[in-house]
Design a protein around this motif. Structure first.
Motif, PDB file in Angstrom:
ATOM      1  N   ALA A 262      25.582  71.708  18.993  1.00  0.00           N
ATOM      2  CA  ALA A 262      25.233  70.591  18.112  1.00  0.00           C
ATOM      3  C   ALA A 262      25.072  69.275  18.871  1.00  0.00           C
ATOM      4  N   GLY A 263      25.362  69.273  20.178  1.00  0.00           N
ATOM      5  CA  GLY A 263      25.106  68.060  20.944  1.00  0.00           C
ATOM      6  C   GLY A 263      26.244  67.524  21.792  1.00  0.00           C
ATOM      7  N   ALA A 264      27.439  68.097  21.688  1.00  0.00           N
ATOM      8  CA  ALA A 264      28.564  67.633  22.515  1.00  0.00           C
ATOM      9  C   ALA A 264      28.443  68.228  23.913  1.00  0.00           C
ATOM     10  N   ARG A 265      28.647  67.420  24.920  1.00  0.00           N
ATOM     11  CA  ARG A 265      28.554  67.905  26.298  1.00  0.00           C
ATOM     12  C   ARG A 265      29.885  67.815  27.036  1.00  0.00           C
ATOM     13  N   GLY A 266      30.932  67.541  26.316  1.00  0.00           N
ATOM     14  CA  GLY A 266      32.268  67.562  26.872  1.00  0.00           C
ATOM     15  C   GLY A 266      33.228  68.072  25.820  1.00  0.00           C
ATOM     16  N   PHE A 267      34.427  68.440  26.232  1.00  0.00           N
ATOM     17  CA  PHE A 267      35.452  68.826  25.253  1.00  0.00           C
ATOM     18  C   PHE A 267      36.832  68.494  25.798  1.00  0.00           C
ATOM     19  N   THR A 268      37.744  68.226  24.875  1.00  0.00           N
ATOM     20  CA  THR A 268      39.132  67.966  25.246  1.00  0.00           C
ATOM     21  C   THR A 268      39.876  69.287  25.357  1.00  0.00           C
ATOM     22  N   SER A 269      40.958  69.270  26.124  1.00  0.00           N
ATOM     23  CA  SER A 269      41.721  70.504  26.311  1.00  0.00           C
ATOM     24  C   SER A 269      43.198  70.220  26.506  1.00  0.00           C
ATOM     25  N   GLY A 270      44.027  70.980  25.790  1.00  0.00           N
ATOM     26  CA  GLY A 270      45.457  71.053  26.069  1.00  0.00           C
ATOM     27  C   GLY A 270      45.752  72.317  26.843  1.00  0.00           C
ATOM     28  N   LEU A 271      44.934  73.365  26.601  1.00  0.00           N
ATOM     29  CA  LEU A 271      45.065  74.636  27.307  1.00  0.00           C
ATOM     30  C   LEU A 271      45.001  74.458  28.819  1.00  0.00           C
ATOM     31  N   VAL A 272      44.256  73.456  29.288  1.00  0.00           N
ATOM     32  CA  VAL A 272      44.100  73.246  30.727  1.00  0.00           C
ATOM     33  C   VAL A 272      45.439  72.992  31.410  1.00  0.00           C
TER      34      VAL A 272
END
Length: 303
Positions: free
Chosen positions: A204-214
């Motif tokens: 849908a257009g997002a090119r980044g994401f947040t993560s807690g799993l990292v």
């Protein structure tokens, strides 16, 4: 500053760092914080967000939040962008943001207001006031579906508004908002609901994401980022299958498990996370067993 170029640097995995607390005293474990930040850096994190929700921002005093930001900036030492979470009242957020600027943070993430009575014009005024008084690039954190995305039509033209962490899992709404904002604004669209939703938001257009799993399994999170960038969809969905049970466990109890699943997983793997603060309690025994099964399925060794 070239704010558009800065925004492009946010089109990546944004690691929401945890805040470790001592099990006996409840105080921040600063050595644990250092080990967590170093783990994220050596794992390839390009953006680190202290004082996010997975960092238990609302459990910190204002002085603790400032000190977390200061220490993270010092620990990162230019090896990644540091985007400090700020919030509470507009004046408090400005105080935290101005402190973050003095401490050397690269930008701020403005938490959505937690006031029980909020309107769209009021939210727009809140964000605008903070952006205008904090001389750092700002990422807006949107998670209340009752607040219209129309606020972005007003705020996106501001130079220091560089990104949106979008945490409302309404994909048609998100896609319409992305399409409504002129590309020349240079807004970085970031999926704010982690690996579970990242592939859908990417479409849908997002090119980044947040993560807690990292904080737990950075190889999985980083692999998903690279697969999304390469549009390797069979790999994306394989990684999604791997991440989903962990993210579903975090989502239990209306996301009440969000932080403690990350911390418990870290502790099971010998990483320092410590306990949580009220109003979050330790993971129950059933969920601990499920978490152990997930870790073992990943091929990682629990203590």
């Amino acid at each position: 500053m070239d704010y558009k170029a800065f925004g492009k640097r946010l089109e990546t995995l944004c690691a929401i760092s945890i805040t470790p607390f001592d099990e006996d005293t409840g105080a921040i474990d600063w050595a644990g914080l250092e080990s967590n930040i170093e783990f994220l850096i050596t794992s390839g994190a390009e953006v680190i967000v202290p004082c996010g929700n997975t960092g238990e921002f609302y459990s910190l005093t204002l002085e603790e939040a400032k000190e977390v930001t200061r220490k993270v900036v010092k620990l990162v030492n230019g090896r990644a962008l540091v985007i400090a979470g700020i919030g509470y009242s507009a004046e408090t957020a400005i105080e935290l943001g101005q402190y973050a600027a003095r401490a050397g943070a690269d930008g701020v993430m403005i938490h959505q207001p937690v006031h029980p009575y909020i309107t769209t014009p009021g939210a727009a005024a809140y964000y605008r006031k903070i952006i205008e008084h904090v001389e750092l690039p700002s990422v807006l954190y949107l998670r209340d579906a009752a607040v219209s995305d129309d606020i972005l039509l007003e705020l996106a033209p501001l130079d220091r508004c560089v990104g949106v962490k979008y945490a409302i899992n309404d994909l048609p709404r998100f896609a319409a908002t992305v399409r409504a904002l002129p590309a020349e604004y240079g807004i970085a669209w970031i999926c704010g609901t982690a690996e579970k939703w990242a592939p859908f938001f990417y479409h849908a257009g997002a090119r980044g994401f947040t993560s807690g799993l990292v904080n737990v399994n950075p190889a999985l999170s980083m692999a998903m980022l690279q697969a999304l960038r390469g549009e390797e969809w069979s790999k994306v969905w394989h990684l999604w299958d791997e991440a989903l049970p962990f993210e579903e466990l975090r989502a239990k109890y209306n996301a009440g498990n969000n932080v403690i699943v990350v911390k418990e997983a870290m502790e099971q793997l010998g990483l320092r996370a410590g306990t949580t603060r009220e109003p979050v309690k330790p993971l129950n025994e059933e969920d601990k067993r499920e978490l152990s099964r997930i870790i073992q399925k990943w091929g990682m060794t629990a203590r």
